[in-house]
Structures are given as structure tokens and as C-alpha cells.
Design a protein around this motif. Sequence first.
Motif, PDB file in Angstrom:
ATOM      1  N   MET A  75       0.747  -1.070   0.003  1.00 11.49           N
ATOM      2  CA  MET A  75      -0.079   0.082   0.030  1.00 11.49           C
ATOM      3  C   MET A  75       0.805   1.313   0.043  1.00 11.49           C
ATOM      4  SD  MET A  75      -2.594   1.485   2.572  1.00 11.49           S
ATOM      5  CE  MET A  75      -3.840   0.257   2.910  1.00 11.49           C
ATOM      6  N   TYR A  76       0.416   2.384  -0.740  1.00 10.47           N
ATOM      7  CA  TYR A  76       1.251   3.273  -0.837  1.00 10.47           C
ATOM      8  C   TYR A  76       0.324   4.574  -0.080  1.00 10.47           C
ATOM      9  CZ  TYR A  76       3.928   1.682  -4.844  1.00 10.47           C
ATOM     10  OH  TYR A  76       4.662   1.016  -5.630  1.00 10.47           O
ATOM     11  N   THR A  77       1.246   5.380   0.508  1.00 17.05           N
ATOM     12  CA  THR A  77       0.868   6.859   1.050  1.00 17.05           C
ATOM     13  C   THR A  77       1.431   7.825   0.560  1.00 17.05           C
ATOM     14  OG1 THR A  77      -0.288   5.559   2.821  1.00 17.05           O
ATOM     15  CG2 THR A  77       0.173   7.956   3.276  1.00 17.05           C
TER      16      THR A  77
ATOM     17  N   ALA B  64       0.802   1.114   5.161  1.00 16.18           N
ATOM     18  CA  ALA B  64       1.712   1.737   4.121  1.00 16.18           C
ATOM     19  C   ALA B  64       2.864   0.842   4.146  1.00 16.18           C
ATOM     20  CB  ALA B  64       1.743   3.184   4.004  1.00 16.18           C
ATOM     21  N   LYS B  65       3.580   0.620   2.982  1.00 20.48           N
ATOM     22  CA  LYS B  65       4.946  -0.032   2.758  1.00 20.48           C
ATOM     23  C   LYS B  65       5.478   1.080   2.007  1.00 20.48           C
ATOM     24  CE  LYS B  65       4.230  -4.399   4.418  1.00 20.48           C
ATOM     25  NZ  LYS B  65       3.728  -3.882   5.692  1.00 20.48           N
ATOM     26  N   LYS B  66       5.119   1.758   1.233  1.00 23.86           N
ATOM     27  CA  LYS B  66       5.847   2.980   0.411  1.00 23.86           C
ATOM     28  C   LYS B  66       5.157   4.221   0.764  1.00 23.86           C
ATOM     29  CE  LYS B  66       7.462  -0.055  -3.124  1.00 23.86           C
ATOM     30  NZ  LYS B  66       7.854  -0.345  -4.706  1.00 23.86           N
ATOM     31  N   PHE B  67       6.089   5.309   1.243  1.00 21.98           N
ATOM     32  CA  PHE B  67       5.549   6.504   1.314  1.00 21.98           C
ATOM     33  C   PHE B  67       6.220   7.314   0.350  1.00 21.98           C
ATOM     34  CE2 PHE B  67       5.522   4.750   5.640  1.00 21.98           C
ATOM     35  CZ  PHE B  67       4.415   4.985   5.937  1.00 21.98           C
ATOM     36  N   ILE B  68       5.382   8.291  -0.131  1.00 30.23           N
ATOM     37  CA  ILE B  68       5.874   9.251  -1.106  1.00 30.23           C
ATOM     38  C   ILE B  68       5.643  10.667  -0.539  1.00 30.23           C
ATOM     39  CG2 ILE B  68       5.444  10.664  -3.361  1.00 30.23           C
ATOM     40  CD1 ILE B  68       4.398   7.742  -4.367  1.00 30.23           C
TER      41      ILE B  68
ATOM     42  N   ALA C  63      10.589   5.061   1.060  1.00 30.83           N
ATOM     43  CA  ALA C  63      10.222   6.015   0.733  1.00 30.83           C
ATOM     44  C   ALA C  63      10.861   6.935  -0.580  1.00 30.83           C
ATOM     45  CB  ALA C  63      10.564   7.289   1.787  1.00 30.83           C
ATOM     46  N   LEU C  64       9.839   7.835  -1.284  1.00 30.98           N
ATOM     47  CA  LEU C  64      10.246   8.382  -2.388  1.00 30.98           C
ATOM     48  C   LEU C  64      10.068   9.845  -2.133  1.00 30.98           C
ATOM     49  CD1 LEU C  64      10.815   8.028  -5.509  1.00 30.98           C
ATOM     50  CD2 LEU C  64       8.506   8.714  -6.027  1.00 30.98           C
ATOM     51  N   LEU C  65      11.203  10.900  -2.479  1.00 31.89           N
ATOM     52  CA  LEU C  65      11.033  12.370  -2.053  1.00 31.89           C
ATOM     53  C   LEU C  65      10.956  13.286  -3.357  1.00 31.89           C
ATOM     54  CD1 LEU C  65      13.645  12.354   0.762  1.00 31.89           C
ATOM     55  CD2 LEU C  65      11.337  11.801   0.966  1.00 31.89           C
TER      56      LEU C  65
ATOM     57  N   ASP D  85       7.886   5.502 -11.683  1.00 31.63           N
ATOM     58  CA  ASP D  85       8.166   4.039 -12.517  1.00 31.63           C
ATOM     59  C   ASP D  85       9.252   3.502 -11.644  1.00 31.63           C
ATOM     60  OD1 ASP D  85       6.027   4.253 -14.268  1.00 31.63           O
ATOM     61  OD2 ASP D  85       7.333   4.938 -15.865  1.00 31.63           O
ATOM     62  N   GLU D  86      10.072   4.069 -11.265  1.00 28.04           N
ATOM     63  CA  GLU D  86      11.425   3.317 -10.549  1.00 28.04           C
ATOM     64  C   GLU D  86      11.028   3.213  -9.132  1.00 28.04           C
ATOM     65  OE1 GLU D  86      14.796   6.124 -10.496  1.00 28.04           O
ATOM     66  OE2 GLU D  86      14.609   6.398 -12.610  1.00 28.04           O
ATOM     67  N   PHE D  87      10.186   3.979  -8.491  1.00 27.85           N
ATOM     68  CA  PHE D  87       9.785   3.547  -7.212  1.00 27.85           C
ATOM     69  C   PHE D  87       8.620   2.566  -7.226  1.00 27.85           C
ATOM     70  CE2 PHE D  87       7.295   5.011  -3.178  1.00 27.85           C
ATOM     71  CZ  PHE D  87       8.053   4.683  -2.120  1.00 27.85           C
TER      72      PHE D  87
END
Length: 166
Positions: free
Chosen positions: A1-3, A61-65, A97-99, A161-163
Motif C-alpha cells: 500500500m502507498y501513502t 503503508a509499505k511505501k511513502f511518497i 520512501a520517495l521524495l 516508475d522507478e519507485f
Amino acid sequence: MYTIISGTNRADSNTIKIARQYDYFLRQKGIEPNFLSLENMDVNHRSPAMIQLEKTILIPAKKFIFIAPEYNGSIPGVLKSLIDISDIKNVWWGKKALLAGVSTGRAGNLRGMEHFTGILHYVKVIVHPNKLPISIVDRLLDAEGKITDPATVKVINQQLDEFIEF
Ligand SMILES: Cc1cc2nc3c(=O)[nH]c(=O)nc-3n(C[C@H](O)[C@H](O)[C@H](O)COP(=O)(O)O)c2cc1C
């Protein structure tokens, strides 16, 4: 899940507009992220609302932006406070995380993203190396808050796409 986290409490911010664009681009890729704006959020203590938020969209969430504006050469205090009052182990440890940084100046919060990377590493979050500075943001958005600049749309999609593969 993304947040997706829009990292400011300032009303009518450019940051939330950029964060909504990330939300839109992710949905175009078939991913339905959760969205958290720090506007109107009380990050001074662990309120029932904060605990509920953790349960519903932070812990799962497993991935945060993170979309973080540049305030006085770094991230907003409210974003650091969110980390400080959270249940560190359950919310952050082992997550990714993606920033993206946002500014009307030329730097696109490059320095703040580096500061934030240090904080995220401290709470055991793995940060994707492609950190996107979005500078002179006021020239990139139209009246509806959409990004008009094709080069920016392209690099955001590349970053996403990379994330997704990360
Ligand atoms: C408290 C505060 C500090 C700011 N400091 C900087 C800064 O250091 N560098 C910069 O380029 N812009 C700075 N700005 C302008 C922001 O880059 C601009 O408001 C941009 O739209 C991102 O912030 P926003 O999401 O709140 O709109 C600052 C804005 C505020 C409200």
C-alpha cells in the motif's frame, strides 16, 4: 500500500497541488494510494485522531511518497513533528520512501530532501536515490493546479516508475 504525504500545514499550498498530481499519475498506473495532508493536523501530541491515522494509512503503508516544500532551507517543522510523535517502529521501520521537493526558488528543496533523508534513515526507512527537486513551482502549475510543463510530467512519471520497481 502507498501513502502520499503532503508535507506542509500551510493552507492552499503549492505542495498539496504537486502531491495531488503524484496521486493522479499513480492512479493512471493502476495504483490507488492513500493521501495525507498535514493541513489542520495536530502534530503536538498523540491525539485519538493521530492514532486512528496511524492505524488506517501509516502503519499499513509499505511505501511513502513525501512531497516537501522548502521552508527556510529545509523541510517544514510540521513534517518533522509528524515523525516525532509517531509510533516509530510500527510506522517507519523497514519501509520505503520517495521524495520530491517543492519551492518557488531555484533549489527545489534539495537541501531539505538531504536533511529529510538523514531523518528517514534514522527511523530505518530506505530512501529511493532519485529525489526530485521541483523548483520555480509557481511557473509550472496552471490555474487548476495541474502541471503544464511536459518535462516535469515526464520526470515525475519516471521517478514513479522507478519507485514502483523499488
Ligand atoms: C515559512 C516559509 C519559508 C520559505 N522558505 C523558502 C526557502 O527557503 N526557499 C525557497 O525557495 N522558498 C521558500 N519559501 C517559498 C516556498 O518555496 C513556496 O511557498 C512554495 O510554493 C512551496 O511552499 P508551499 O507548498 O507552502 O506553497 C518559503 C515559504 C514559507 C511559507
